[in-house]
Motif scaffolding. Sequence first.
Motif, PDB file in Angstrom:
ATOM      1  N   ILE A   1       0.808  -1.230   0.000  1.00 53.62           N
ATOM      2  CA  ILE A   1       0.000   0.000   0.000  1.00 53.62           C
ATOM      3  C   ILE A   1       0.836   1.272   0.000  1.00 53.62           C
ATOM      4  O   ILE A   1       0.281   2.363  -0.117  1.00 53.62           O
ATOM      5  CB  ILE A   1      -0.998   0.044   1.187  1.00 53.62           C
ATOM      6  N   SER A   2       2.156   1.138   0.135  1.00 49.78           N
ATOM      7  CA  SER A   2       3.035   2.302   0.146  1.00 49.78           C
ATOM      8  C   SER A   2       4.340   1.967  -0.558  1.00 49.78           C
ATOM      9  O   SER A   2       4.716   0.807  -0.664  1.00 49.78           O
ATOM     10  CB  SER A   2       3.378   2.734   1.574  1.00 49.78           C
ATOM     11  N   THR A   3       5.012   3.018  -0.981  1.00 50.70           N
ATOM     12  CA  THR A   3       6.347   2.900  -1.546  1.00 50.70           C
ATOM     13  C   THR A   3       7.296   3.688  -0.658  1.00 50.70           C
ATOM     14  O   THR A   3       6.983   4.808  -0.253  1.00 50.70           O
ATOM     15  CB  THR A   3       6.372   3.435  -2.985  1.00 50.70           C
ATOM     16  N   TYR A   4       8.454   3.111  -0.355  1.00 48.22           N
ATOM     17  CA  TYR A   4       9.452   3.750   0.495  1.00 48.22           C
ATOM     18  C   TYR A   4      10.614   4.189  -0.375  1.00 48.22           C
ATOM     19  O   TYR A   4      11.169   3.390  -1.125  1.00 48.22           O
ATOM     20  CB  TYR A   4       9.920   2.779   1.582  1.00 48.22           C
ATOM     21  N   ILE A   5      10.962   5.459  -0.278  1.00 49.88           N
ATOM     22  CA  ILE A   5      12.018   6.041  -1.101  1.00 49.88           C
ATOM     23  C   ILE A   5      13.071   6.637  -0.169  1.00 49.88           C
ATOM     24  O   ILE A   5      12.736   7.368   0.761  1.00 49.88           O
ATOM     25  CB  ILE A   5      11.456   7.139  -2.021  1.00 49.88           C
TER      26      ILE A   5
END
Length: 80
Positions: A39-43
């Motif tokens: 549900i999320s992308t980590y950058i």
Amino acid sequence: MISCEVSIYPLETQNSDQVVNQALASIKDMGVTCQVGTISTYITGSPEKVWECIRTLYDTASTRAKELSMVVTISNSQKS
């Protein structure tokens, strides 16, 4: 280094997965570490690159969805 958690929610579209995947593809070679979750992308990367990625994600998704919401949490913490 900074990190962020980004979630894009395309609205008013039947192709939400396609919108999200195209947005993620637009930052593929931007020189950051990117981990895609369910549900999320980590950058993670330099502040300049991370902010550039956030802008690119938004711009790409907003051209493909009539409406969208984007939730971003940013941290300068060096802890994992």
